[in-house]
Design an enzyme around this catalytic site. Structure first.
Site, PDB file in Angstrom:
ATOM      1  N   ASP A 198      35.582  38.213  42.345  1.00 47.76           N
ATOM      2  CA  ASP A 198      34.919  37.001  41.895  1.00 47.76           C
ATOM      3  C   ASP A 198      33.551  37.334  41.293  1.00 47.76           C
ATOM      4  OD1 ASP A 198      37.020  35.432  42.779  1.00 47.76           O
ATOM      5  OD2 ASP A 198      36.152  35.174  44.775  1.00 47.76           O
ATOM      6  N   HIS A 240      39.375  39.385  37.337  1.00 51.75           N
ATOM      7  CA  HIS A 240      38.988  38.183  38.077  1.00 51.75           C
ATOM      8  C   HIS A 240      40.025  37.789  39.124  1.00 51.75           C
ATOM      9  CE1 HIS A 240      36.373  34.960  38.904  1.00 51.75           C
ATOM     10  NE2 HIS A 240      35.946  34.718  37.672  1.00 51.75           N
TER      11      HIS A 240
END
Length: 297
Positions: free
Chosen positions: A271, A267
């Site tokens: 995204d 992450h």
């Protein structure tokens, strides 16, 4: 009596089911002597009266006392790598359902021709080729991250590692330059690479240089997995079992071959929206797999 290993469904009255739960008995393991193979209360008594041997553990022989097993060698390296991955990279897993019916049909049609050339054609070459095509639109997925300098290296070559279970432990041999190979080339090289790895004959070059990893447990029967990143790579794809299920198409219930893909992403780099679009692209490629046959580069 009904054989638990042979029957599709276990029949029992609600009161028997309740008593089984209270006694900690899994009804699926109990032979049934009632009408139609139904499990009755006497079957619960008989089941609990039968001694059940504990399952053998592959890590150590059965013994009458506790044993301490030192985690060394490859198993320790795997443990350290998994710990580093979980502590370093904030994972998230995105699950998508794929209608693999066309993929199943296409593979079945091509399987015999591939076998005549001495090539075992599995589903994995199609998935690897689809990944390579999807990387063109989402190059940051095929990348590695330097955790010290926070520099992302987007890789030009699509070197895809395949998590492989071997007698010596887990290895990840790497199929190099997938972007320049056809599906049959991928299938032939993949079979050779994984076989040499299982035999302990893979060289250092075979096990290094990966830019993305695929882990597949579908052949064992898993429905869904949440894989751990193979750091410094920023993404990994979990491939699960293809199973026939009833689904709704155009308002009608039909039987289709369905597959769950469960990729995990770093992450820090990718995204959720980017990951979702990447998987959507992968889904489109696998649901129309004939287009992959003309992909040579």
């Amino acid at each position: 009596p009904s054989d638990p290993s042979a029957r599709e469904r276990t029949k029992a009255a609600p009161a028997v089911r309740r008593e089984a739960r209270e006694r900690g008995i899994d009804l699926r393991d109990v032979p049934g002597t009632g009408p139609g193979g139904r499990v009755v209360r006497d079957d619960l008594d008989a089941f609990q009266a039968t001694p059940v041997a504990p399952p053998a553990l592959p890590q150590a022989p059965l013994a009458t006392h506790d044993q301490t097993v030192k985690i060394i060698g490859l198993r320790r390296k795997i443990a350290q790598q998994m710990l580093a991955a979980k502590q370093t990279a904030p994972h998230f897993t995105y699950v998508e359902e794929i209608d693999a019916t066309e993929l199943v049909t296409l593979r079945r049609r091509l399987k015999a021709g591939a076998a005549e050339r001495g090539i075992k054609l599995t589903y994995l070459p199609f998935i690897l080729k689809a990944l390579s095509v999807a990387f063109r639109d989402f190059p940051n997925v095929n990348a590695t991250l330097n955790n010290e300098t926070y520099e992302l290296t987007v890789r030009a070559h699509h070197n895809i590692g395949i998590a492989t279970d071997t007698p010596q432990g887990l290895f990840v041999p790497v199929l190099k330059d997938v972007q320049s190979k056809s599906i049959l080339q991928i299938a032939a090289e993949l079979a050779d690479l994984t076989e040499r790895t299982r035999q302990g004959k893979a060289g250092l070059d075979d096990l290094t240089g990966g830019t993305f990893t695929v882990t597949s447990v579908g052949n064992i029967g898993g429905v869904l997995a949440t894989p751990i990143l193979n750091v410094p790579e920023v993404a990994i794809l979990g491939v699960n079992a293809i199973r026939e299920r009833a689904v709704v198409r155009d308002g009608q219930v039909v039987v289709r071959s369905m597959l769950y893909l469960s990729p995990s992403f770093d992450h820090r780099i990718l995204d959720g929206a980017v990951a979702a679009r990447f998987v959507r692209r992968l889904k489109a490629l696998l649901e129309d797999p004939a287009a992959l046959l003309v992909e040579l580069s």
